[in-house]
Motif scaffolding. Structure first.
Motif, PDB file in Angstrom:
ATOM      1  N   GLY A  90       0.824  -1.199   0.000  1.00 12.87           N
ATOM      2  CA  GLY A  90       0.000   0.000   0.000  1.00 12.87           C
ATOM      3  C   GLY A  90       0.855   1.244   0.000  1.00 12.87           C
ATOM      4  O   GLY A  90       1.981   1.237  -0.485  1.00 12.87           O
ATOM      5  N   LYS A  91       0.337   2.291   0.597  1.00 18.29           N
ATOM      6  CA  LYS A  91       1.043   3.573   0.618  1.00 18.29           C
ATOM      7  C   LYS A  91       1.716   3.796   1.967  1.00 18.29           C
ATOM      8  O   LYS A  91       1.159   3.480   3.009  1.00 18.29           O
ATOM      9  N   ILE A  92       2.874   4.412   1.912  1.00 20.40           N
ATOM     10  CA  ILE A  92       3.632   4.723   3.130  1.00 20.40           C
ATOM     11  C   ILE A  92       2.838   5.663   4.030  1.00 20.40           C
ATOM     12  O   ILE A  92       2.991   5.639   5.242  1.00 20.40           O
ATOM     13  N   THR A  93       1.986   6.474   3.444  1.00 21.72           N
ATOM     14  CA  THR A  93       1.178   7.406   4.227  1.00 21.72           C
ATOM     15  C   THR A  93       0.164   6.686   5.098  1.00 21.72           C
ATOM     16  O   THR A  93      -0.352   7.263   6.053  1.00 21.72           O
ATOM     17  N   GLU A  94      -0.130   5.419   4.785  1.00 21.55           N
ATOM     18  CA  GLU A  94      -1.106   4.640   5.548  1.00 21.55           C
ATOM     19  C   GLU A  94      -0.458   3.799   6.645  1.00 21.55           C
ATOM     20  O   GLU A  94      -1.149   3.155   7.429  1.00 21.55           O
ATOM     21  N   VAL A  95       0.863   3.806   6.699  1.00 26.13           N
ATOM     22  CA  VAL A  95       1.592   3.047   7.711  1.00 26.13           C
ATOM     23  C   VAL A  95       1.603   3.865   9.005  1.00 26.13           C
ATOM     24  O   VAL A  95       1.704   5.091   8.971  1.00 26.13           O
ATOM     25  N   ASN A  96       1.500   3.195  10.133  1.00 26.19           N
ATOM     26  CA  ASN A  96       1.524   3.890  11.421  1.00 26.19           C
ATOM     27  C   ASN A  96       2.798   4.712  11.587  1.00 26.19           C
ATOM     28  O   ASN A  96       3.888   4.252  11.275  1.00 26.19           O
ATOM     29  N   LYS A  97       2.607   5.914  12.110  1.00 23.11           N
ATOM     30  CA  LYS A  97       3.747   6.784  12.393  1.00 23.11           C
ATOM     31  C   LYS A  97       4.499   6.222  13.577  1.00 23.11           C
ATOM     32  O   LYS A  97       3.944   5.482  14.380  1.00 23.11           O
TER      33      LYS A  97
ATOM     34  N   HIS B 237       9.173   6.490  -5.229  1.00 17.48           N
ATOM     35  CA  HIS B 237       7.721   6.510  -5.476  1.00 17.48           C
ATOM     36  C   HIS B 237       7.109   5.106  -5.468  1.00 17.48           C
ATOM     37  O   HIS B 237       6.112   4.882  -4.770  1.00 17.48           O
ATOM     38  N   PRO B 238       7.670   4.147  -6.209  1.00 21.45           N
ATOM     39  CA  PRO B 238       7.092   2.790  -6.131  1.00 21.45           C
ATOM     40  C   PRO B 238       7.183   2.185  -4.736  1.00 21.45           C
ATOM     41  O   PRO B 238       6.243   1.541  -4.267  1.00 21.45           O
ATOM     42  N   ALA B 239       8.316   2.403  -4.040  1.00 30.32           N
ATOM     43  CA  ALA B 239       8.488   1.832  -2.699  1.00 30.32           C
ATOM     44  C   ALA B 239       7.479   2.404  -1.722  1.00 30.32           C
ATOM     45  O   ALA B 239       7.072   1.728  -0.777  1.00 30.32           O
ATOM     46  N   TRP B 240       7.078   3.641  -1.931  1.00 29.61           N
ATOM     47  CA  TRP B 240       6.136   4.299  -1.034  1.00 29.61           C
ATOM     48  C   TRP B 240       4.688   4.108  -1.465  1.00 29.61           C
ATOM     49  O   TRP B 240       3.787   4.671  -0.868  1.00 29.61           O
ATOM     50  N   GLY B 241       4.467   3.346  -2.547  1.00 28.93           N
ATOM     51  CA  GLY B 241       3.102   3.083  -3.006  1.00 28.93           C
ATOM     52  C   GLY B 241       2.541   4.166  -3.906  1.00 28.93           C
ATOM     53  O   GLY B 241       1.345   4.201  -4.160  1.00 28.93           O
ATOM     54  N   PHE B 242       3.405   5.041  -4.412  1.00 31.34           N
ATOM     55  CA  PHE B 242       2.951   6.136  -5.282  1.00 31.34           C
ATOM     56  C   PHE B 242       3.060   5.784  -6.751  1.00 31.34           C
ATOM     57  O   PHE B 242       2.712   6.589  -7.618  1.00 31.34           O
ATOM     58  N   GLY B 243       3.559   4.586  -7.075  1.00 27.16           N
ATOM     59  CA  GLY B 243       3.703   4.145  -8.455  1.00 27.16           C
ATOM     60  C   GLY B 243       4.924   4.749  -9.131  1.00 27.16           C
ATOM     61  O   GLY B 243       5.507   5.726  -8.659  1.00 27.16           O
ATOM     62  N   PHE B 244       5.310   4.138 -10.247  1.00 27.53           N
ATOM     63  CA  PHE B 244       6.427   4.666 -11.025  1.00 27.53           C
ATOM     64  C   PHE B 244       6.097   6.072 -11.509  1.00 27.53           C
ATOM     65  O   PHE B 244       4.997   6.327 -11.985  1.00 27.53           O
ATOM     66  N   PHE B 245       7.045   6.960 -11.367  1.00 25.77           N
ATOM     67  CA  PHE B 245       6.894   8.353 -11.776  1.00 25.77           C
ATOM     68  C   PHE B 245       5.678   9.010 -11.121  1.00 25.77           C
ATOM     69  O   PHE B 245       5.074   9.917 -11.677  1.00 25.77           O
ATOM     70  N   GLY B 246       5.328   8.539  -9.925  1.00 26.24           N
ATOM     71  CA  GLY B 246       4.228   9.141  -9.174  1.00 26.24           C
ATOM     72  C   GLY B 246       2.865   8.965  -9.822  1.00 26.24           C
ATOM     73  O   GLY B 246       1.949   9.739  -9.556  1.00 26.24           O
ATOM     74  N   CYS B 247       2.703   7.925 -10.638  1.00 18.63           N
ATOM     75  CA  CYS B 247       1.459   7.760 -11.405  1.00 18.63           C
ATOM     76  C   CYS B 247       0.236   7.482 -10.525  1.00 18.63           C
ATOM     77  O   CYS B 247      -0.889   7.672 -10.977  1.00 18.63           O
TER      78      CYS B 247
ATOM     79  N   THR C  76       3.312  16.217  -9.324  1.00 17.62           N
ATOM     80  CA  THR C  76       4.334  15.479  -8.569  1.00 17.62           C
ATOM     81  C   THR C  76       5.638  15.448  -9.351  1.00 17.62           C
ATOM     82  O   THR C  76       6.709  15.718  -8.811  1.00 17.62           O
ATOM     83  N   ARG C  77       5.550  15.125 -10.632  1.00 14.32           N
ATOM     84  CA  ARG C  77       6.754  15.057 -11.472  1.00 14.32           C
ATOM     85  C   ARG C  77       7.431  16.419 -11.586  1.00 14.32           C
ATOM     86  O   ARG C  77       8.658  16.517 -11.516  1.00 14.32           O
ATOM     87  N   LYS C  78       6.633  17.466 -11.747  1.00 11.30           N
ATOM     88  CA  LYS C  78       7.201  18.816 -11.846  1.00 11.30           C
ATOM     89  C   LYS C  78       7.928  19.195 -10.566  1.00 11.30           C
ATOM     90  O   LYS C  78       9.024  19.750 -10.603  1.00 11.30           O
ATOM     91  N   ARG C  79       7.312  18.895  -9.407  1.00 12.17           N
ATOM     92  CA  ARG C  79       7.945  19.227  -8.131  1.00 12.17           C
ATOM     93  C   ARG C  79       9.281  18.508  -7.971  1.00 12.17           C
ATOM     94  O   ARG C  79      10.266  19.083  -7.509  1.00 12.17           O
ATOM     95  N   VAL C  80       9.312  17.238  -8.349  1.00 14.32           N
ATOM     96  CA  VAL C  80      10.553  16.470  -8.237  1.00 14.32           C
ATOM     97  C   VAL C  80      11.612  17.037  -9.184  1.00 14.32           C
ATOM     98  O   VAL C  80      12.775  17.208  -8.798  1.00 14.32           O
ATOM     99  N   LEU C  81      11.231  17.347 -10.404  1.00 19.83           N
ATOM    100  CA  LEU C  81      12.187  17.899 -11.370  1.00 19.83           C
ATOM    101  C   LEU C  81      12.763  19.225 -10.886  1.00 19.83           C
ATOM    102  O   LEU C  81      13.972  19.456 -10.968  1.00 19.83           O
ATOM    103  N   VAL C  82      11.910  20.099 -10.370  1.00 15.88           N
ATOM    104  CA  VAL C  82      12.382  21.395  -9.875  1.00 15.88           C
ATOM    105  C   VAL C  82      13.275  21.200  -8.646  1.00 15.88           C
ATOM    106  O   VAL C  82      14.315  21.856  -8.517  1.00 15.88           O
ATOM    107  N   ALA C  83      12.897  20.291  -7.762  1.00 19.57           N
ATOM    108  CA  ALA C  83      13.709  20.037  -6.568  1.00 19.57           C
ATOM    109  C   ALA C  83      15.094  19.521  -6.958  1.00 19.57           C
ATOM    110  O   ALA C  83      16.109  19.984  -6.422  1.00 19.57           O
TER     111      ALA C  83
END
Length: 148
Positions: A42-49, A105-115, A123-130
């Motif tokens: 699933g998504k890393i955001t859903e894992v307990n803090k 992104h895939p490891a965190w459950g966000f899919g390849f290239f944040g899909c 998401t892609r724009k933010r990563v590119l600018v960062a």
């Protein structure tokens, strides 16, 4: 310096565009889970803090930045610091940018290239600018160190 410049850019972006800045908590949560050898689906955001994920995230974030700059300098050689040029930096950045898109992104459950994010293009724009700001930080750092 490059990682700090990246963080400043992310902060300014969040203020100008009224967006939520990237948090190192997710990085800390992920690093902590790797250390503990815990698996999740699933998504890393859903894992307990957990208690120290923010601190571990910052340490991991800056350690990764130091590693990425060190690897770049190992590849191009220390002579690049005295005469920095854009082509090696651009080539390195072109490969480096695959790390968040194809590993984090895939490891965190966000899919390849944040899909699988709410807005993959943003998401892609933010990563590119960062990562562009990270590269600028490497260049500026080389210009400063090369003059000392």
């Amino acid at each position: 310096m490059p990682t700090a410049l990246m963080d400043i850019q992310v902060y300014l972006h969040s203020k100008v565009f009224h967006s939520i800045p990237t948090s190192c908590n997710l990085t800390g949560r992920w690093v902590g889970m790797l250390i503990k050898r815990e698996k999740f689906t699933g998504k890393i955001t859903e894992v307990n803090k957990w208690a120290h994920e923010g601190w571990l995230g910052w340490v991991g974030h800056y350690a990764m930045g130091i590693f990425m700059v060190s690897l770049f300098l190992l590849i191009v050689g220390e002579d690049w610091i005295r005469r920095p040029s854009l082509l090696p930096l651009f080539a390195y950045l072109s490969v480096l940018i695959l790390f968040p898109f194809c590993v984090l992104h895939p490891a965190w459950g966000f899919g390849f290239f944040g899909c699988k994010t709410q807005n993959p293009i943003a998401t892609r724009k933010r990563v590119l600018v960062a990562y562009a700001s990270f590269a600028i930080g490497i260049l500026v750092g080389a210009l400063i160190v090369g003059r000392i």
